[in-house]
Design an enzyme around this catalytic site. Structure first.
Site, PDB file in Angstrom:
ATOM      1  N   ASP A  10       1.561  -6.595  -4.499  1.00 19.25           N
ATOM      2  CA  ASP A  10       0.670  -6.367  -3.364  1.00 19.25           C
ATOM      3  C   ASP A  10       1.275  -7.725  -2.572  1.00 19.25           C
ATOM      4  O   ASP A  10       1.481  -8.911  -2.995  1.00 19.25           O
ATOM      5  CB  ASP A  10      -0.699  -6.726  -3.781  1.00 19.25           C
ATOM      6  CG  ASP A  10      -1.685  -6.643  -2.726  1.00 19.25           C
ATOM      7  OD1 ASP A  10      -1.442  -7.479  -1.700  1.00 19.25           O
ATOM      8  OD2 ASP A  10      -2.774  -5.953  -2.700  1.00 19.25           O
ATOM      9  N   SER A  11       1.496  -7.425  -1.210  1.00 18.38           N
ATOM     10  CA  SER A  11       2.157  -8.515  -0.501  1.00 18.38           C
ATOM     11  C   SER A  11       1.251 -10.075  -0.426  1.00 18.38           C
ATOM     12  O   SER A  11       1.876 -10.951  -0.113  1.00 18.38           O
ATOM     13  CB  SER A  11       2.622  -8.111   0.956  1.00 18.38           C
ATOM     14  OG  SER A  11       1.552  -8.060   1.590  1.00 18.38           O
ATOM     15  N   SER A  12       0.099  -9.828  -0.725  1.00 16.34           N
ATOM     16  CA  SER A  12      -0.699 -11.196  -0.829  1.00 16.34           C
ATOM     17  C   SER A  12       0.033 -12.173  -2.047  1.00 16.34           C
ATOM     18  O   SER A  12      -0.366 -13.409  -1.992  1.00 16.34           O
ATOM     19  CB  SER A  12      -2.225 -10.801  -1.267  1.00 16.34           C
ATOM     20  OG  SER A  12      -2.617  -9.780  -0.634  1.00 16.34           O
TER      21      SER A  12
ATOM     22  N   THR B  27       1.397  -4.515   4.243  1.00 15.25           N
ATOM     23  CA  THR B  27       1.170  -5.062   5.490  1.00 15.25           C
ATOM     24  C   THR B  27       0.707  -6.554   5.637  1.00 15.25           C
ATOM     25  O   THR B  27       0.781  -7.279   6.799  1.00 15.25           O
ATOM     26  CB  THR B  27       0.175  -4.080   6.145  1.00 15.25           C
ATOM     27  OG1 THR B  27      -0.985  -4.167   5.585  1.00 15.25           O
ATOM     28  CG2 THR B  27       0.593  -2.893   6.248  1.00 15.25           C
ATOM     29  N   ASP B  28      -0.139  -7.073   4.476  1.00  9.59           N
ATOM     30  CA  ASP B  28      -0.789  -8.345   4.676  1.00  9.59           C
ATOM     31  C   ASP B  28       0.014  -9.414   4.976  1.00  9.59           C
ATOM     32  O   ASP B  28      -0.256 -10.160   5.861  1.00  9.59           O
ATOM     33  CB  ASP B  28      -1.586  -8.503   3.381  1.00  9.59           C
ATOM     34  CG  ASP B  28      -2.978  -7.689   3.249  1.00  9.59           C
ATOM     35  OD1 ASP B  28      -3.175  -7.031   4.035  1.00  9.59           O
ATOM     36  OD2 ASP B  28      -3.450  -7.380   1.863  1.00  9.59           O
TER      37      ASP B  28
ATOM     38  N   THR C 176       2.244  -9.605  14.403  1.00  3.29           N
ATOM     39  CA  THR C 176       1.117 -10.131  13.781  1.00  3.29           C
ATOM     40  C   THR C 176       0.132  -8.914  13.318  1.00  3.29           C
ATOM     41  O   THR C 176       0.218  -7.992  14.083  1.00  3.29           O
ATOM     42  CB  THR C 176      -0.001 -10.796  14.632  1.00  3.29           C
ATOM     43  OG1 THR C 176       0.767 -12.212  14.996  1.00  3.29           O
ATOM     44  CG2 THR C 176      -1.095 -11.245  14.002  1.00  3.29           C
TER      45      THR C 176
ATOM     46  N   GLN D 130      -5.108 -20.842  18.220  1.00  2.00           N
ATOM     47  CA  GLN D 130      -5.876 -19.485  17.667  1.00  2.00           C
ATOM     48  C   GLN D 130      -5.891 -18.465  18.280  1.00  2.00           C
ATOM     49  O   GLN D 130      -6.540 -17.170  18.079  1.00  2.00           O
ATOM     50  CB  GLN D 130      -7.305 -20.201  17.383  1.00  2.00           C
ATOM     51  CG  GLN D 130      -7.327 -20.960  16.226  1.00  2.00           C
ATOM     52  CD  GLN D 130      -8.803 -21.698  15.983  1.00  2.00           C
ATOM     53  OE1 GLN D 130      -9.715 -21.159  16.509  1.00  2.00           O
ATOM     54  NE2 GLN D 130      -8.800 -23.012  15.642  1.00  2.00           N
ATOM     55  N   CYS D 131      -5.645 -18.543  19.840  1.00  2.00           N
ATOM     56  CA  CYS D 131      -5.659 -17.269  20.663  1.00  2.00           C
ATOM     57  C   CYS D 131      -4.273 -16.630  20.455  1.00  2.00           C
ATOM     58  O   CYS D 131      -3.263 -17.149  20.230  1.00  2.00           O
ATOM     59  CB  CYS D 131      -5.450 -18.034  21.968  1.00  2.00           C
ATOM     60  SG  CYS D 131      -6.842 -18.872  22.624  1.00  2.00           S
TER      61      CYS D 131
ATOM     62  N   THR E 202       0.806  -1.215   0.007  1.00  2.72           N
ATOM     63  CA  THR E 202      -0.053   0.019  -0.084  1.00  2.72           C
ATOM     64  C   THR E 202       0.774   1.365  -0.052  1.00  2.72           C
ATOM     65  O   THR E 202       0.715   2.317  -0.761  1.00  2.72           O
ATOM     66  CB  THR E 202      -0.789   0.047   1.063  1.00  2.72           C
ATOM     67  OG1 THR E 202      -1.851  -1.150   1.093  1.00  2.72           O
ATOM     68  CG2 THR E 202      -1.713   1.377   1.416  1.00  2.72           C
TER      69      THR E 202
HETATM   70  N1  ASP Z   1      -2.889  -5.427   0.371  1.00  3.54           N
HETATM   71  C1  ASP Z   1      -1.705  -4.778   0.825  1.00  3.54           C
HETATM   72  C2  ASP Z   1      -0.384  -5.490   0.646  1.00  3.54           C
HETATM   73  O1  ASP Z   1      -0.397  -6.395   1.427  1.00  3.54           O
HETATM   74  C3  ASP Z   1      -2.187  -4.163   2.140  1.00  3.54           C
HETATM   75  C4  ASP Z   1      -1.210  -3.186   2.620  1.00  3.54           C
HETATM   76  O2  ASP Z   1       0.050  -2.888   2.226  1.00  3.54           O
HETATM   77  O3  ASP Z   1      -1.466  -2.471   3.461  1.00  3.54           O
HETATM   78  O4  ASP Z   1       0.592  -5.185  -0.172  1.00  3.54           O
END
Ligand code: ASP
Length: 336
Positions: free
Chosen positions: A57-59, A89-90, A160, A271-272, A12
């Site tokens: 995009d980090s996805s 951030t993802d 996280t 999961q916690c 982002t």
């Molecule tokens: N979809 C974006 C990414 O991870 C989200 C971000 O950067 O905040 O590349």
């Protein structure tokens, strides 16, 4: 004067609006940097900027990009005092975890950062995250892979992403902050890893077949049986609470038995987000313990995934991977 390399991988922070939503744009971020006055202040370090061939995009990040980031830091290690990696951030916590294992004997700061609002938009958090990360990378107090976001410096393999829309998007639920950036940057010296003076080594990662399985009430585990083939080298199971799964007593559910019979390393995380796995505390986790599942203690799923990639890429046998998964390698778990 200290010298820092800013490596832009996408995310982002450098995205612009397109017809199909925000997307990274090559060449844009370097020009945007010219408009930030603070970067020219005398108290700022000298910096160079470098952009990955393809911005993501980090996805879309994979082991290949983790290796590329590792190679760039390894190749330029002696030219710079520290590194700032701009990242989406993802999956930032996964990449930071992976690099914390891959960069063996690291003795300089590698600071991951990004933003929730693109640099090109009003109220962007990009400037502060970038400027403070640069300062931390130049200070050289922290000698490990870390993640700076929203005023807090986290150990990379402890962080996280917990919020999709807050400017403080990351938290370290099981570890103290490494620093807090208020008027001054206050380092938490007792929480930092000792600097390493041995030569830096880069362990590149292979595309190891691993999986993550999240347990939920009523899960029909037989549906996932086809996933448990001999090819699957490791699985992180996100269990309830302290390591509990349905039917986790003596009568181990067949899917788990099958995976263990194939030599798949099963690592139990919770999961916690806060607290630790403790196999055998409840009957519902005793079967996992008796069958030889690995206790992930208070590791994040992100760190456990990255660690499985790393340990198998080191060439360890499944039995050795099991032993090392429970040991602390880069500050990713609390030693009991
Ligand atoms: N979809 C974006 C990414 O991870 C989200 C971000 O950067 O905040 O590349």
């Amino acid at each position: 004067m200290k010298k820092v390399l800013i490596l832009h991988t996408g995310g982002t922070i450098g995205m612009m609006p397109t017809e199909r939503g925000y997307a990274p744009v090559k060449g844009y971020f370097e020009t945007a940097l010219e408009d930030i006055r603070d970067l020219k202040f005398p108290e700022m370090p000298q910096w160079d900027f470098m952009e990955m061939e393809v911005l993501l995009d980090s996805s879309n990040m994979t082991v290949e990009e983790w290796n590329e980031i590792g190679e760039i830091i390894y190749d330029k290690y002696h030219e710079y005092d520290g590194f700032v990696v701009l990242h989406g951030t993802d999956t930032m916590a996964y990449t930071a975890s992976a690099l914390s294992f891959m960069l063996e004997n690291l003795g300089k700061p590698v600071v991951f950062t990004g933003s929730q609002i693109p640099m090109c938009c009003v109220r962007s958090d990009a400037r502060d995250n970038l400027i403070t990360s640069l300062t931390i990378a130049a200070d050289g107090v922290v000698n490990e892979v870390c993640l700076y976001f929203g005023g807090k410096l986290h150990r990379g393999n402890r962080a996280t992403k917990f919020s999709a829309d807050k400017l403080i998007a990351f938290h370290s639920f099981n570890a103290p902050y490494l620093a807090e950036a208020d008027i001054d940057i206050k380092y938490n010296l007792s929480a930092l890893r000792k600097p390493c003076t041995d030569d830096l080594r880069l362990r590149k990662l292979d595309r190891v077949p691993i999986g993550v399985l999240k347990i939920f009430p009523g899960i029909q585990l037989d549906l996932f049986e086809s996933m448990m083939t001999e090819r699957l080298r490791g699985v992180v199971i996100e269990t309830f609470g302290a390591g509990n799964i349905p039917g986790g007593g003596d009568e181990l559910i067949p899917i788990i038995r099958k995976a263990l019979a194939h030599g798949t390393v099963i690592t139990v995380c919770s999961q916690c987000p806060q607290g630790s796995v403790s196999l055998g505390t409840y009957e519902t986790s005793s079967g996992l313990k008796n069958a030889g599942a690995v206790c992930g203690w208070d590791m994040t799923t992100e760190a456990a995934v990255a660690k499985l990639y790393y340990l198998f890429s080191c060439g360890y046998t499944a039995d050795m991977v099991k032993v090392k998964m429970e040991e602390d390698i880069a500050g990713e778990l609390t030693v009991r």
